[in-house]
Design a protein around this motif. Structure first.
Motif, short mmCIF file in Angstrom:
data_model
loop_
_atom_site.label_atom_id
_atom_site.label_comp_id
_atom_site.label_asym_id
_atom_site.label_seq_id
_atom_site.Cartn_x
_atom_site.Cartn_y
_atom_site.Cartn_z
N PRO A 259 -7.60 -0.72 3.22
CA PRO A 259 -8.48 -1.51 2.35
C PRO A 259 -7.64 -2.25 1.31
CG PRO A 259 -8.63 0.85 1.85
CD PRO A 259 -7.77 0.71 3.07
N PRO A 260 -8.21 -3.24 0.66
CA PRO A 260 -7.47 -4.01 -0.32
C PRO A 260 -6.89 -3.12 -1.41
CG PRO A 260 -9.58 -5.02 0.12
CD PRO A 260 -9.59 -3.70 0.81
N ASN A 261 -5.70 -3.52 -1.84
CA ASN A 261 -5.07 -2.89 -2.99
C ASN A 261 -4.73 -1.42 -2.80
OD1 ASN A 261 -3.94 -3.76 -5.30
ND2 ASN A 261 -5.67 -3.22 -6.62
N ALA A 262 -4.53 -0.98 -1.52
CA ALA A 262 -4.14 0.41 -1.30
C ALA A 262 -2.64 0.57 -1.43
CB ALA A 262 -4.59 0.85 0.10
N GLY A 263 -1.91 -0.55 -1.42
CA GLY A 263 -0.45 -0.49 -1.56
C GLY A 263 0.27 -0.73 -0.27
N LYS A 264 -0.36 -1.48 0.61
CA LYS A 264 0.26 -1.78 1.90
C LYS A 264 1.55 -2.56 1.72
CE LYS A 264 -3.49 -3.90 3.18
NZ LYS A 264 -4.31 -3.53 2.00
N VAL A 268 5.44 -1.76 2.83
CA VAL A 268 6.27 -2.63 3.68
C VAL A 268 7.59 -2.93 2.99
CG1 VAL A 268 6.46 -4.98 4.60
CG2 VAL A 268 4.38 -3.65 4.98
N ASN A 269 7.49 -3.25 1.69
CA ASN A 269 8.72 -3.54 0.96
C ASN A 269 9.63 -2.31 0.88
OD1 ASN A 269 7.82 -6.07 0.61
ND2 ASN A 269 7.22 -5.84 -1.54
N LEU A 270 9.01 -1.14 0.75
CA LEU A 270 9.79 0.09 0.66
C LEU A 270 10.52 0.36 1.97
CD1 LEU A 270 10.33 2.54 -1.27
CD2 LEU A 270 8.46 3.71 -0.08
N LEU A 271 9.78 0.20 3.10
CA LEU A 271 10.36 0.51 4.40
C LEU A 271 11.43 -0.50 4.81
CD1 LEU A 271 7.23 1.67 6.43
CD2 LEU A 271 9.12 3.09 5.61
N SER A 272 11.22 -1.75 4.44
CA SER A 272 12.18 -2.76 4.86
C SER A 272 13.28 -2.95 3.82
CB SER A 272 11.47 -4.10 5.10
OG SER A 272 10.80 -4.50 3.92
N ILE A 278 4.51 -10.17 -1.48
CA ILE A 278 4.23 -10.21 -2.93
C ILE A 278 3.28 -9.07 -3.27
CG2 ILE A 278 3.18 -11.56 -4.78
CD1 ILE A 278 3.89 -14.06 -3.04
N VAL A 279 3.65 -8.34 -4.32
CA VAL A 279 2.83 -7.21 -4.72
C VAL A 279 2.19 -7.53 -6.06
CG1 VAL A 279 2.85 -4.76 -5.31
CG2 VAL A 279 4.37 -5.63 -3.52
N SER A 280 0.84 -7.34 -6.14
CA SER A 280 0.18 -7.52 -7.43
C SER A 280 -0.99 -6.56 -7.49
CB SER A 280 -0.32 -8.98 -7.56
OG SER A 280 -1.57 -9.12 -6.93
N PRO A 281 -1.45 -6.25 -8.71
CA PRO A 281 -2.59 -5.33 -8.82
C PRO A 281 -3.87 -5.97 -8.31
CG PRO A 281 -1.67 -5.93 -10.99
CD PRO A 281 -0.95 -6.72 -9.99
N GLU A 282 -3.84 -7.26 -8.05
CA GLU A 282 -5.08 -7.97 -7.69
C GLU A 282 -5.40 -7.74 -6.21
OE1 GLU A 282 -6.26 -12.60 -7.22
OE2 GLU A 282 -4.95 -12.05 -8.92
N PRO A 283 -6.61 -7.27 -5.85
CA PRO A 283 -6.95 -7.09 -4.44
C PRO A 283 -6.92 -8.42 -3.71
CG PRO A 283 -8.61 -6.11 -5.89
CD PRO A 283 -7.71 -6.93 -6.75
N GLY A 284 -6.52 -8.40 -2.45
CA GLY A 284 -6.53 -9.63 -1.63
C GLY A 284 -5.31 -10.49 -1.86
N CYS A 400 4.66 5.03 -3.42
CA CYS A 400 5.58 3.91 -3.26
C CYS A 400 6.30 3.66 -4.58
CB CYS A 400 4.83 2.65 -2.84
SG CYS A 400 4.27 2.72 -1.14
N LEU A 401 5.68 4.06 -5.66
CA LEU A 401 6.26 3.80 -6.96
C LEU A 401 7.46 4.70 -7.20
CD1 LEU A 401 5.56 2.02 -9.46
CD2 LEU A 401 4.50 4.06 -10.45
N THR A 402 7.30 6.00 -6.94
CA THR A 402 8.39 6.95 -7.23
C THR A 402 9.24 7.23 -6.01
OG1 THR A 402 7.06 8.87 -6.64
CG2 THR A 402 6.92 8.11 -8.93
N GLY A 403 8.76 6.91 -4.84
CA GLY A 403 9.51 7.20 -3.61
C GLY A 403 9.27 8.61 -3.13
N GLU A 404 8.42 9.34 -3.81
CA GLU A 404 8.14 10.70 -3.39
C GLU A 404 7.39 10.70 -2.06
OE1 GLU A 404 6.24 12.98 -6.44
OE2 GLU A 404 6.05 14.71 -5.10
N GLY A 405 7.80 11.57 -1.13
CA GLY A 405 7.13 11.64 0.18
C GLY A 405 7.72 10.70 1.21
#
Lengths: 494, 589
Positions: A259-264, A268-272, A278-284, A400-405
């Motif tokens: 769903p929107p804004n789940a941190g997809k 992607v940025n973390l894995l690659s 582009i990451v923003s708090p705004e959904p969509g 994704c923020l802390t890299g935990e997990g």
């Protein structure tokens, strides 16, 4: 290129049209390009620690001696440290490891030498120039070493293709796959099939050409038929495995959805390990499908970031959602991302119902689609608190923020991708080329015709076709091969 | 690159050789000049007769030189023609108006088509032939061919001159020198000397020079060819002993009867000369462990077997069968040699043991217990020239206008020889007229397969035709050889008679007409089922079926169709060949 080589070899075998050499030719195929000695930089271009320069041909020994004068040739196949100097000017070039491979026990089957020099461009070009000044040496054309190895019977066609893959292997798994193919495992397998098929064909041909006049043993045809049936089973089983091999070569499709804004996009940025989206708090924020090739736990993968799935946004975002759904259908593996702190929201529930639940239950085409459920933003959960969703299917917690997990996620990815791609170090060799699959399928189809045809000449034609398909992978399949088997297995003649 | 380099070496070598050769022959030009011909053919065997007749048919004044006129058309080995693959070759020779198929239709004593159950592409026309009749009929044909002169004489040497610069080759042949020193000039020369090049006959440990039992070998010619730089190899073959017919107990053996009706070899023969009921049977017997024993105990008395010269993997001697496949019973076919011949040819018993041991071996075999051996089997060793030295038109690369055909090129078999003979004769004639060569490709005929294999791959054993050698086996069938070659032979070369051309044209138009009629007849599947209950037509189909579609069912032939729909189809079953060809050919949709 290899097709071109085939015609070249075939032409060489048939000989030129007008005056031929009047000497009795040996039994072997004339070797194209033998006589000259070639050299080339065999490692990649650009700055690097060590660069490898190779020569192949009869003047290799002379070239090695010329550059390492006044010392003699090193012992065969053992590395020696030598001072390289220019054969004309005597100017020192580098201290390098040199190796001497007298033919035929070398990669190309000819005399070969290797110079492992320091990787600076000046050193490399200096040594190449020095080699060029040795009489009888010329720079190799692209693929010429492999071509010579093939021409000398050192590599089969499948091995040559395996080698091409090895050179382009970008990841560890691809390297293993390519290595296995270079070892000729696919080649061995195909050679085994080709051997069975050639024998069956030879027996059918013997039955046609000699069955009436000579006393062939009883049951020649029945034996050929049962061999064909076994071959059909083996080929059928192997072909069902085939798509996995192909996926490995081009990379598995991993689609990140949610769903929107789940941190997809964050995932992607973390894995690659680079800012793809582009990451923003705004959904969509993400509206189109963004693709990036990545190395996931040793496997090549094409990672796709998609628009968050929701209804009722603007037309551009709706198109993004449509594309996201389309991509989900093609995915080899879905990374379903949800906000761990927002599982009860309508968009989360909707996503769980429409995407996550069906994937577990099996998709409409019968193959259950692989899916990893990732609950992101674990940093927002109260530390040490209970699992936010005890009723959910198995899932991973990630921030994704802390890299935990992240380690846990990578381990899960490795397991899933090994399933998707097939682990190249276990199980039967995979078909990494569409060409292999094409010809094996062609072979299998032709065998089907064989079993259905009553007219023996027509049936034999189907076997010939089948053998022709295998020959495109393994080579061989000529008339003489058939006749050799006939005369070995049967006492025919008047 | 490799071959180019060698070519360079070869050119250098050949130039030095050329000077030598020309010097050697310059003295001969002073000899008195005999008559001049367009084409000279040396040898009167199966290749030579076909070559001479083909060159004459093409309009060239031709001379056939042979040791003895009375051996023209001699069948020196087995008394049969054709077989699987070989029958295909004969049909193609016939399509180019060659002789052997027609002569066989006038001389056979037992006609049988092999492989009847295995599909029309691999049917093998074969016949046992009366040796005497074949020779008589062949000599009559050869001696009555317009433009063809036959003369006795042994050729000792070739006359060579400067090459034509626009062609490859280091010199050009312009005639021959005979044993008596006289010369005959010609524009092209075809060499078909069979096993006569340094031929040696072997029985037991005895060896004596001979091209065929009782005939002198050609030594001078072999020498000349070697001096010219031709690469020579050595091959061996053998022939079985001959047995007195009345000494065989046929009553305890399996009898094989001929086909009824007999299928002729030639497209222009309506039928063969003899009725099926008047034809002679063949008989089958087998070897046994006693035969193995005699062979194995006496290998030291058998120099032919000890030699390393390559013999054929097929048609092997009984010795090699015993050595390679021990403890088996091998077939021996007892074949008649002719209508009034007292001899039987034991096919499969080719042997080179000393004569008394051969007789001992024969009498171990069932039915032959009291057999009398009239002539012992023997082995022949002979020179052949590596066929990679000739072009697909059978002209040599080394010597312009010199053609080779037959066993000299490493083949075995009458049919293989005849096939090369026709092509060599045609091309020798075309060369004189400065016309482009006539080449049959692998896609057009077994002749093409034969010549392409020989000229590109060479051979190291006597080369025999099999259907497995043909990639395009399904379309290169005995039934359609005329449509593949007769029109080409008529239009491009002129080696085909008007009568044969008209027959082939009639067949072609009748087939086309027949197909359009078969396409025009349409009934529902249920009506077809009623008309032809034998056919496995499924009735459920709504679309109407054409007669052509019904003919594709395996169990339906033209006869059944014509019974069901007599009105337009009856006329197509009056000719057996036409009806069969309508059934066999794939006419597409």
């Amino acid at each position: 290129m290899w097709r071109g080589l085939w015609t070249l070899v075939a032409r060489a075998a048939r000989g030129p049209r007008s005056p031929r050499p009047c000497t009795r030719q040996g039994s072997g195929v004339p070797v194209p390009g033998s006589g000259t000695t070639i050299f080339a930089l065999s490692s990649g271009h650009g700055r690097c620690g060590i660069a490898v320069i190779r020569t192949s041909g009869p003047a290799s020994g002379h070239a090695l001696r010329s550059l390492t004068a006044p010392r003699d040739l090193p012992p065969a196949r053992s590395a020696c440290l030598r001072l390289l100097s220019h054969p004309r000017s005597g100017e020192p070039l580098d201290r390098a490891l040199v190796l001497w491979f007298p033919g035929p026990q070398s990669f190309t089957g000819e005399d070969c030498a290797e110079f492992h020099v320091h990787g600076g461009p000046a050193v490399v070009s200096g040594v190449l120039q020095a080699l060029g000044s040795v009489p009888g040496l010329r720079p190799a054309e692209a693929g010429e070493f492999t071509r010579r190895a093939f021409a000398h019977g050192k590599l089969s066609l499948t091995e040559v293709e395996g080698l091409a893959d090895l050179i382009h292997a970008e990841t560890e798994a691809q390297r293993r796959q390519a290595l296995r193919q270079l070892d000729g495992e696919l080649g061995h397998l195909c050679h085994g099939w080709a051997g069975t098929l050639t024998k069956a064909l030879a027996h059918v041909e013997a039955y046609i050409d000699f069955g009436e006049d000579d006393n062939l043993e009883e049951g020649v045809l029945e034996q050929a038929n049962s061999e064909v049936r076994e071959l059909q089973l083996a080929l059928g089983a192997h072909l069902r495995d085939a798509r996995r091999g192909q996926r490995l070569r081009s990379g598995a499709h991993v689609v990140v959805a949610g769903p929107p804004n789940a941190g997809k996009s964050s995932l992607v940025n973390l894995l690659s390990r680079k800012p793809v989206s582009i990451v923003s708090p705004e959904p969509g924020t993400t509206r189109d499908v963004l693709e990036t090739p990545v190395d996931l736990a040793g496997f090549p993968a094409l990672l796709s970031d998609t628009a968050g799935l929701r209804e009722g946004a603007g037309p551009v975002e709706q198109e993004g959602v449509r594309r996201a759904r389309e991509r989900l259908e093609q995915a080899d593996l879905i990374l379903a991302v949800l906000d761990a702190s927002d599982l009860a929201s309508p968009s989360s529930r909707n996503f769980l119902d429409t995407v996550v639940a069906p994937a577990g239950a099996g998709s409409p085409n019968g193959n259950s689609q692989r899916l990893l459920l990732v609950l992101n933003k674990s940093d927002l959960l109260p530390p040490g608190g209970p699992d936010p969703s005890p009723n959910l299917r198995p899932h991973l917690l990630l921030s994704c923020l802390t890299g935990e997990g992240l380690d846990g996620l990578l381990e899960a990815l490795r397991k899933e991708l090994a399933e998707v791609c097939g682990d190249p170090s276990t199980g039967p060799p995979l078909l990494t080329r569409a060409r292999h699959q094409h010809h094996l399928q062609g072979c299998l189809d032709a065998l089907g015709h064989y079993t259905q045809t009553k007219d023996l000449a027509l049936a034999a034609e189907a076997l010939r076709l089948a053998r022709g398909h295998l020959a495109r992978i393994t080579g061989g399949g000529g008339t003489e091969e058939i006749l050799d088997i006939i005369f070995r297995d049967f006492c025919v003649g008047k | 690159m490799f071959s180019l380099r060698n070519c360079g070496l070869w050119v250098a070598a050949s130039l030095t050789k050329k000077r030598l050769t020309l010097a050697r022959f310059s003295g001969d030009s002073a000899a008195p000049l005999a008559t001049k011909f367009d084409v000279i053919v040396i040898g009167g065997g199966h290749a030579g007769t076909e070559a001479a007749a083909a060159a004459a048919r093409c309009g060239s004044r031709t001379l056939l030189l042979t040791h003895r006129v009375d051996t023209i058309g001699q069948m020196s080995c087995n008394p049969s023609f054709g077989g699987i693959g070989k029958g295909h070759l004969m049909r193609e020779v016939d399509a180019l108006d060659g002789l052997c198929s027609r002569i066989c239709d006038q001389s056979g004593v037992h006609y049988k088509v092999l492989n009847r159950r295995k599909g029309p592409a691999v049917w093998g026309l074969r016949a046992q032939i009366d040796r005497k009749l074949y020779k008589q009929n062949m000599q009559k044909e050869i001696l009555n061919t317009p433009l063809l002169t036959v003369q006795e004489g042994a050729v000792e040497d070739l006359i060579l001159t400067e090459p034509e610069p626009e062609y490859t080759g280091k010199c050009r042949v312009s005639g021959v020198v005979l044993a008596d020193g006289s010369t005959v000039h010609a524009e092209s020369v075809v060499l078909t000397t069979g096993t006569f090049l340094r031929g040696v006959i072997v029985i037991g440990l005895e060896m004596h020079p001979a091209g065929r039992l009782g005939d002198q070998p050609s030594i001078g010619l072999a020498h000349t060819l070697e001096k010219l730089g031709f690469v020579v190899g050595r091959l061996k073959t053998g022939t079985p002993p001959r047995i007195a017919k009345e000494s065989i107990n046929f009553s305890i053996l399996n009898k094989q009867t001929p086909d009824n009706p007999s299928i002729p070899f030639s497209f222009i023969s309506e039928t063969v000369w003899i009725k099926p009921e008047d034809q002679l049977p063949c008989y089958l017997t087998h070897t046994n462990p006693k035969v193995d024993e005699i062979v194995l105990e006496n290998l030291h008395l058998n120099s032919h077997i000890k030699e390393t010269t390559r013999g054929p993997r097929y048609c092997p001697s009984i010795e090699s069968k015993v050595l390679r496949f021990p403890n088996r019973l091998h077939q021996v076919w007892l074949e008649p040699e002719g209508m009034d011949s007292d001899l039987i040819y034991p096919q499969g018993l080719s042997v080179t043991l000393p004569a008394e041991l051969q007789e001992k071996m024969i009498t171990c075999i069932k039915g032959l217990e009291k057999a009398k051996m009239i002539q012992p089997g023997y082995g022949v060793q002979y020179d052949y020239l590596d066929p990679r030295q000739i072009t697909p038109s059978l002209e040599t690369h080394l010597v312009q206008r010199l053609f080779f055909a037959g066993q000299i090129n490493g083949t075995t078999g009458y049919e293989e020889a005849a096939a090369q003979g026709v092509i060599a004769g045609i091309n020798a004639s075309l060369r004189v007229k400065r016309k482009p060569p006539f080449v049959v490709s692998r896609t057009e005929g077994y002749i093409g397969v034969l010549i392409d294999d020989l000229t590109t791959l060479g051979t190291n054993e006597p080369y025999r035709m099999f259907t497995s050698r043909a990639e395009f086996r399904l379309s290169l069938r005995p039934d359609n050889a005329d449509s593949r070659l007769t029109f080409r032979g008529y239009k491009e070369v002129g080696c085909v008679s008007q009568q044969r051309y008209e027959r082939a044209s009639w067949m072609k138009s009748s087939l086309e007409e027949g197909i359009s009629v078969l396409k025009s007849i349409e009934f529902s599947s249920s009506k077809w089922k009623k008309l032809i209950p034998e056919a496995s037509i499924s009735i459920g189909k709504s679309l109407p079926l054409r007669a052509l579609d019904v003919l594709k069912y395996e169990e339906v032939d033209m006869k059944l169709l014509a019974t069901a729909v007599p009105a337009p189809l009856k006329k197509y079953i009056t000719c057996r060949e036409l009806a069969e060809r309508l059934k066999i050919e794939d006419w597409g949709c």
